[in-house]
Motif scaffolding. Structure first.
Motif, PDB file in Angstrom:
ATOM      1  N   UNK A  30       3.408 -14.480 -12.034  1.00  0.00           N
ATOM      2  CA  UNK A  30       4.282 -13.986 -13.095  1.00  0.00           C
ATOM      3  C   UNK A  30       5.653 -14.655 -13.006  1.00  0.00           C
ATOM      4  N   UNK A  31       5.790 -15.551 -12.047  1.00  0.00           N
ATOM      5  CA  UNK A  31       7.060 -16.249 -11.915  1.00  0.00           C
ATOM      6  C   UNK A  31       8.099 -15.467 -11.137  1.00  0.00           C
ATOM      7  N   UNK A  32       7.665 -14.422 -10.430  1.00  0.00           N
ATOM      8  CA  UNK A  32       8.587 -13.594  -9.649  1.00  0.00           C
ATOM      9  C   UNK A  32       8.153 -13.578  -8.182  1.00  0.00           C
ATOM     10  N   UNK A  33       8.296 -14.710  -7.517  1.00  0.00           N
ATOM     11  CA  UNK A  33       7.906 -14.820  -6.118  1.00  0.00           C
ATOM     12  C   UNK A  33       8.653 -13.798  -5.261  1.00  0.00           C
ATOM     13  N   UNK A  34       7.919 -13.058  -4.442  1.00  0.00           N
ATOM     14  CA  UNK A  34       8.553 -12.073  -3.577  1.00  0.00           C
ATOM     15  C   UNK A  34       8.656 -10.683  -4.166  1.00  0.00           C
ATOM     16  N   UNK A  35       8.375 -10.555  -5.453  1.00  0.00           N
ATOM     17  CA  UNK A  35       8.478  -9.250  -6.096  1.00  0.00           C
ATOM     18  C   UNK A  35       7.182  -8.451  -6.032  1.00  0.00           C
ATOM     19  N   UNK A  36       6.535  -8.498  -4.891  1.00  0.00           N
ATOM     20  CA  UNK A  36       5.257  -7.798  -4.732  1.00  0.00           C
ATOM     21  C   UNK A  36       5.391  -6.293  -4.933  1.00  0.00           C
ATOM     22  N   UNK A  37       6.440  -5.719  -4.377  1.00  0.00           N
ATOM     23  CA  UNK A  37       6.633  -4.271  -4.492  1.00  0.00           C
ATOM     24  C   UNK A  37       6.761  -3.855  -5.941  1.00  0.00           C
ATOM     25  N   UNK A  38       7.399  -4.691  -6.716  1.00  0.00           N
ATOM     26  CA  UNK A  38       7.596  -4.376  -8.129  1.00  0.00           C
ATOM     27  C   UNK A  38       6.258  -4.320  -8.847  1.00  0.00           C
ATOM     28  N   UNK A  39       5.333  -5.179  -8.398  1.00  0.00           N
ATOM     29  CA  UNK A  39       4.012  -5.194  -9.019  1.00  0.00           C
ATOM     30  C   UNK A  39       3.380  -3.821  -8.816  1.00  0.00           C
ATOM     31  N   UNK A  40       3.538  -3.286  -7.615  1.00  0.00           N
ATOM     32  CA  UNK A  40       2.983  -1.982  -7.312  1.00  0.00           C
ATOM     33  C   UNK A  40       3.604  -0.924  -8.203  1.00  0.00           C
ATOM     34  N   UNK A  41       4.907  -1.001  -8.361  1.00  0.00           N
ATOM     35  CA  UNK A  41       5.620  -0.032  -9.188  1.00  0.00           C
ATOM     36  C   UNK A  41       5.104  -0.097 -10.617  1.00  0.00           C
ATOM     37  N   UNK A  42       4.848  -1.314 -11.063  1.00  0.00           N
ATOM     38  CA  UNK A  42       4.354  -1.510 -12.424  1.00  0.00           C
ATOM     39  C   UNK A  42       2.968  -0.899 -12.582  1.00  0.00           C
ATOM     40  N   UNK A  43       2.100  -1.190 -11.627  1.00  0.00           N
ATOM     41  CA  UNK A  43       0.742  -0.659 -11.676  1.00  0.00           C
ATOM     42  C   UNK A  43       0.730   0.861 -11.627  1.00  0.00           C
ATOM     43  N   UNK A  44       1.748   1.435 -10.981  1.00  0.00           N
ATOM     44  CA  UNK A  44       1.815   2.882 -10.855  1.00  0.00           C
ATOM     45  C   UNK A  44       1.824   3.557 -12.227  1.00  0.00           C
ATOM     46  N   UNK A  45       2.412   2.901 -13.223  1.00  0.00           N
ATOM     47  CA  UNK A  45       2.435   3.526 -14.542  1.00  0.00           C
ATOM     48  C   UNK A  45       1.517   2.900 -15.563  1.00  0.00           C
ATOM     49  N   UNK A  46       1.453   1.549 -15.588  1.00  0.00           N
ATOM     50  CA  UNK A  46       0.582   0.918 -16.578  1.00  0.00           C
ATOM     51  C   UNK A  46      -0.739   0.464 -15.991  1.00  0.00           C
ATOM     52  N   UNK A  47      -0.998   0.870 -14.779  1.00  0.00           N
ATOM     53  CA  UNK A  47      -2.227   0.415 -14.140  1.00  0.00           C
ATOM     54  C   UNK A  47      -3.480   1.022 -14.740  1.00  0.00           C
ATOM     55  N   UNK A  48      -3.332   2.197 -15.325  1.00  0.00           N
ATOM     56  CA  UNK A  48      -4.487   2.886 -15.899  1.00  0.00           C
ATOM     57  C   UNK A  48      -5.265   2.069 -16.913  1.00  0.00           C
ATOM     58  N   UNK A  49      -4.607   1.165 -17.619  1.00  0.00           N
ATOM     59  CA  UNK A  49      -5.309   0.367 -18.631  1.00  0.00           C
ATOM     60  C   UNK A  49      -5.416  -1.095 -18.237  1.00  0.00           C
ATOM     61  N   UNK A  50      -5.496  -1.329 -16.933  1.00  0.00           N
ATOM     62  CA  UNK A  50      -5.608  -2.705 -16.442  1.00  0.00           C
ATOM     63  C   UNK A  50      -6.543  -2.735 -15.233  1.00  0.00           C
ATOM     64  N   UNK A  51      -7.098  -3.898 -14.888  1.00  0.00           N
ATOM     65  CA  UNK A  51      -7.995  -4.027 -13.730  1.00  0.00           C
ATOM     66  C   UNK A  51      -7.256  -3.918 -12.405  1.00  0.00           C
ATOM     67  N   UNK A  52      -6.663  -2.778 -12.139  1.00  0.00           N
ATOM     68  CA  UNK A  52      -5.870  -2.551 -10.936  1.00  0.00           C
ATOM     69  C   UNK A  52      -6.682  -2.687  -9.640  1.00  0.00           C
ATOM     70  N   UNK A  53      -7.992  -2.444  -9.711  1.00  0.00           N
ATOM     71  CA  UNK A  53      -8.808  -2.499  -8.488  1.00  0.00           C
ATOM     72  C   UNK A  53      -8.992  -3.922  -7.973  1.00  0.00           C
ATOM     73  N   UNK A  54      -8.612  -4.920  -8.788  1.00  0.00           N
ATOM     74  CA  UNK A  54      -8.751  -6.308  -8.326  1.00  0.00           C
ATOM     75  C   UNK A  54      -7.508  -6.765  -7.585  1.00  0.00           C
ATOM     76  N   UNK A  55      -6.581  -5.864  -7.365  1.00  0.00           N
ATOM     77  CA  UNK A  55      -5.349  -6.187  -6.653  1.00  0.00           C
ATOM     78  C   UNK A  55      -5.340  -5.516  -5.279  1.00  0.00           C
ATOM     79  N   UNK A  56      -5.260  -6.327  -4.240  1.00  0.00           N
ATOM     80  CA  UNK A  56      -5.247  -5.802  -2.874  1.00  0.00           C
ATOM     81  C   UNK A  56      -4.023  -6.317  -2.130  1.00  0.00           C
ATOM     82  N   UNK A  57      -3.858  -5.885  -0.874  1.00  0.00           N
ATOM     83  CA  UNK A  57      -2.706  -6.355  -0.108  1.00  0.00           C
ATOM     84  C   UNK A  57      -2.951  -7.767   0.377  1.00  0.00           C
ATOM     85  N   UNK A  58      -1.911  -8.380   0.911  1.00  0.00           N
ATOM     86  CA  UNK A  58      -1.992  -9.771   1.362  1.00  0.00           C
ATOM     87  C   UNK A  58      -3.047  -9.955   2.440  1.00  0.00           C
TER      88      UNK A  58
END
Length: 92
Positions: A30-58
């Motif tokens: 997404x062009x935001x290197x290092x903003x991993x935590x933000x991705x989590x925050x994003x998924x917390x609210x809009x994750x319901x309508x996205x393939x969130x299960x394909x995202x795991x930790x490093x």
DNA sequence: TATATGACGTTGC
DNA sequence: AGCAACGCCATAT
């Protein structure tokens, strides 16, 4: 929707079946290197309508919330998961 | 502005 | 291998 959220959404929406990526990877795509935590925050609210299960930790471990659920969905797509970690697909 | 928080990442023990 | 300390980015107060 901030441009950042749009970016995250696009990246997640592009994930194909059995394609596993880490939070950090999503941030980079997404062009935001290092903003991993933000991705989590994003998924917390809009994750319901996205393939969130394909995202795991490093390290391949599943997000510590719905581990069982996530593992079930991943296996359903042919992804090997053992001990709460993805073992076949190596994200990044 | 300053502070606290969290679906994270890396490093060191 | 597992865990604790920090570091980091974006948000909410």
């Amino acid at each position: 929707m901030t441009p950042l959220q749009r970016a995250f959404h696009d990246v997640l929406a592009d994930l194909g079946e059995g394609e596993v990526v880490s939070y950090g990877e999503v941030a980079r795509r997404a062009g935001r290197h290092g903003a991993a935590r933000s991705v989590g925050a994003f998924l917390a609210e809009h994750g319901s309508d996205l393939p969130w299960w394909r995202v795991v930790r490093a390290d391949g471990s599943l997000a510590a919330h719905k581990v069982a659920e996530q593992q079930r969905r991943l296996r359903a797509e042919g992804v090997e998961v053992t001990g709460g970690r993805v073992t076949d697909a190596m994200p990044r």
